[in-house]
Scaffold this motif. Structure first.
Motif, PDB file in Angstrom:
ATOM      1  N   ALA B  40      -1.873   7.375   0.544  1.00  0.00           N
ATOM      2  CA  ALA B  40      -3.397   7.173   1.240  1.00  0.00           C
ATOM      3  C   ALA B  40      -4.781   8.272   0.339  1.00  0.00           C
ATOM      4  O   ALA B  40      -5.649   8.608   0.342  1.00  0.00           O
ATOM      5  N   ARG B  42      -7.408   9.060  -2.637  1.00  0.00           N
ATOM      6  CA  ARG B  42      -8.990   7.782  -2.647  1.00  0.00           C
ATOM      7  C   ARG B  42      -9.400   8.201  -4.502  1.00  0.00           C
ATOM      8  O   ARG B  42      -8.112   8.795  -4.974  1.00  0.00           O
ATOM      9  N   ARG B  43      -9.926   7.684  -5.047  1.00  0.00           N
ATOM     10  CA  ARG B  43     -10.777   7.485  -6.274  1.00  0.00           C
ATOM     11  C   ARG B  43     -10.347   9.206  -6.762  1.00  0.00           C
ATOM     12  O   ARG B  43     -11.303   9.825  -5.879  1.00  0.00           O
ATOM     13  N   THR B 231     -11.074  20.366  -5.558  1.00  0.00           N
ATOM     14  CA  THR B 231     -11.254  19.778  -5.936  1.00  0.00           C
ATOM     15  C   THR B 231     -11.940  18.489  -7.576  1.00  0.00           C
ATOM     16  O   THR B 231     -12.355  17.597  -7.891  1.00  0.00           O
ATOM     17  N   TRP B 234     -10.824  16.792 -10.284  1.00  0.00           N
ATOM     18  CA  TRP B 234     -11.131  15.079 -10.141  1.00  0.00           C
ATOM     19  C   TRP B 234     -12.430  14.774 -11.555  1.00  0.00           C
ATOM     20  O   TRP B 234     -12.529  13.586 -11.767  1.00  0.00           O
TER      21      TRP B 234
END
Lengths: 295, 298
Positions: B40, B42-43, B231, B234
């Motif tokens: 699942a 995401r970018r 995050t 990222w």
């Protein structure tokens, strides 16, 4: 209501796994600031479910429910009735994507609207099934390339125009229908507030530009939402019991060509295709705003 | 047969790299398969992809657990997970980093090749998409396929999707990376604490599958627990706020998808633990007080 009137406290945490630049988390976070703590949120299958509720993590600081794809409106109807039976005023909010609203969830949605259930239904519209990898939906605009409507040599993108979902909901003559864009904060917040204050069935429809699916620079999400409004691709209005009560009209109408620029999903557009999309926009513009401005 | 495992982030093109490498090997007469790990993601989230190459038909369809080569498209990944997991004794790791192989620290000393694919991609493609540059580095480091085949594969694969010009630019990125790749040995000794996973027993699982807010030995779970998931790694570009210019209008605070901007003394301030570097704040700031800068990680 303006940005500065919003509380600092957030009911939607950072750390969620939405793509960089996805405006959906900002949409729901700011909505939640107005809805407040006494709220229960439901989402069917959509990106929002996946990036905000990957077991055992949850980004929501309010009770949160997930059920099947097609029954958002049925589930929130049941939840709301249970709360009301217990004498509680808890706000019941269902947030579905365009696929879960336009296509898969429309029968449950229509039923709940007709029964005037005491819920808020939010459609966050990114104009395709982004969660499963960019398949076209009833919300995908004309000509847009998706994985099921690729831009081929014979057929370039989706052949049909976008369905006007908010108008379908307005035709249900429910207490409140509004279309929103995150790019217009004051308008956005006032409509969310109005939805909270209204009783009965409320439908909020928000445009949510998708950097991954529409193929644009993630920094431009808000800018593209703004251009959608200024071009007439997205119109902002409110309706109560089927009557349009408030219209936000852009100060200056920009050509649709300016909106599609920079979006990879429209890269293959020929002048004929631009003209076709412009025709659709102009029809929509006239219907809501009256005569077209002189160009 | 040899096997490659690609570690990247969603959107960096790890899957396309795995496919293009397989095509290059195929063009040289080998059998090759490639596939991504489906999840699942995401970018921006960590993802994996795999390639297998052999001189006979490949029947095995599993993920690659004991790779001959590990390719890392994003150097932040070597901080959070042991990319060497299952790597064969004489295996090699190829990393996108500005560091020399000897400066890289991993769980054990291994053959290592490095290339600053992000800078190459930014210079040639204008975007930090490193999947084609890294292919040049693989060709150089392993010698398994020629750079000519890599270029052909990129032009065929990326050209078909992005247009001829983009295909050629990507091939050029691979060629430049091929020339700039350094091969050596990485340092070992970096310790990784395996992440604990909260898995409830049947008794612990509440009726109806609901997850209440709980503190477990794996951290918070349930309501509001996503805060555990940082995050910030990222990011390629980071927003820098000029406090002198900031007028405290709160637009960035409103628009930030992460909700990681707060107001301190009436000025915007970013929590870099969560900022994914999307650049919306800089794009929307009415007084241009925010600038996106390439982040240099040490």
């Amino acid at each position: 209501m303006n940005i500065k009137d919003l509380p600092e406290e957030s009911l939607f945490t950072p750390g969620h796994t939405a793509c960089a630049g996805c405006p959906a988390p900002a949409i729901v976070r700011n909505m939640m600031k107005i809805f407040g703590k006494d709220t229960i949120v439901y989402t069917p299958a959509n990106c929002l479910l996946v990036f905000s509720g990957t077991y055992p993590y949850l980004a929501w600081r309010v009770p949160y429910l997930h059920e099947a794809f097609e029954n958002t409106a049925a589930c929130i109807s049941g939840v709301a009735r249970a709360y009301r039976k217990k004498g509680k005023k808890t706000l019941v909010v269902g947030i579905a994507g365009d696929g879960g609203t336009y296509d898969i969830g429309i029968q449950a949605l229509s039923g709940a609207a007709e029964r005037n259930e005491d819920v808020i239904y939010v459609c966050y519209d990114n104009e395709a099934y982004m969660n499963t990898g960019i398949q076209r939906s009833g919300a995908t605009p004309y000509g847009a390339a998706t994985t099921t409507t690729p831009a081929g040599r014979k057929i370039a993108g989706k052949l049909e125009h976008k369905k006007d979902m908010a108008e379908i909901m307005r035709a249900h003559e429910v207490p409140y229908v509004a279309t929103l864009s995150i790019s217009h904060p004051k308008d956005f917040l006032e409509k969310v507030e109005k939805a909270k204050e209204t009783e009965g069935f409320r439908y909020l429809h928000v445009l949510s530009p998708c950097p991954t699916g529409w193929r644009f620079d993630p920094a431009k999400s808000i800018e593209i939402a703004r251009k959608a409004v200024d071009s007439g691709m997205w119109t902002l209005y409110e309706a109560e019991y089927g009557e349009i009560t408030n219209i936000y009209k852009p100060k200056k109408k920009i050509p649709v060509e300016e909106y599609i620029k920079g979006q990879g999903r429209f890269r293959h557009f020929t002048p004929e295709m631009i003209a076709e999309l412009q025709k659709w926009v102009d029809r929509k513009w006239k219907r809501l705003y009256g005569e077209l401005p002189e160009s | 047969m040899y096997e490659i495992r690609f570690h990247g982030r969603g959107g960096q093109g790890g899957r396309m790299a795995a496919e293009a490498y397989a095509l290059a090997a195929f063009l040289e007469g080998s059998y090759a398969v490639s596939f991504p790990f489906f999840g699942a993601e995401r970018r921006g989230a960590p993802v994996r992809a795999f390639t297998r190459v052999d001189d006979k038909k490949i029947r095995i369809k599993t993920q690659v657990y004991e790779p001959d080569y590990v390719v890392v498209l994003d150097e932040t990944l070597i901080e959070t997970e042991d990319v060497l997991e299952g790597l064969k004794e004489d295996g090699m790791v190829i990393i996108n980093t500005a560091k020399k192989p000897e400066e890289v620290r991993l769980s054990k000393p291994v053959k290592c090749a490095t290339v600053d694919a992000t800078s190459i991609a930014l210079e040639i493609l204008g975007r930090p998409i490193t999947n084609t540059a890294i292919l040049g580095a693989i060709a150089k480091a392993t010698g398994r396929v020629s750079i000519d085949s890599i270029e052909k594969a990129i032009i065929e694969k990326f050209g078909a999707r992005l247009g001829k010009e983009a295909g050629e630019k990507n091939a050029k990125a691979a060629r430049v990376a091929y020339e700039k790749t350094l091969v050596g040995v990485a340092q070992g000794g970096k310790a990784f604490v395996p992440r604990k996973k909260w898995l409830p027993t049947v008794e612990e699982m509440p009726i109806g599958g609901a997850t209440p807010a709980m503190e477990t030995d794996a951290g918070l779970v349930g309501i509001g627990s996503f805060i555990e998931n940082k995050t910030g790694d990222w990011r390629t570009f980071m927003p820098i706020i000029d406090k002198e210019k900031c007028i405290g209008c709160k637009f960035c605070w409103f628009y930030c998808p992460e909700g990681c901007i707060s107001m301190e003394d009436g000025k915007a301030s970013v929590d870099y633990d969560y900022c994914k570097g999307c650049g919306i704040c800089a794009n929307e700031c009415p007084v241009n007080a925010i600038e996106m800068k390439r982040e240099v990680r040490t």
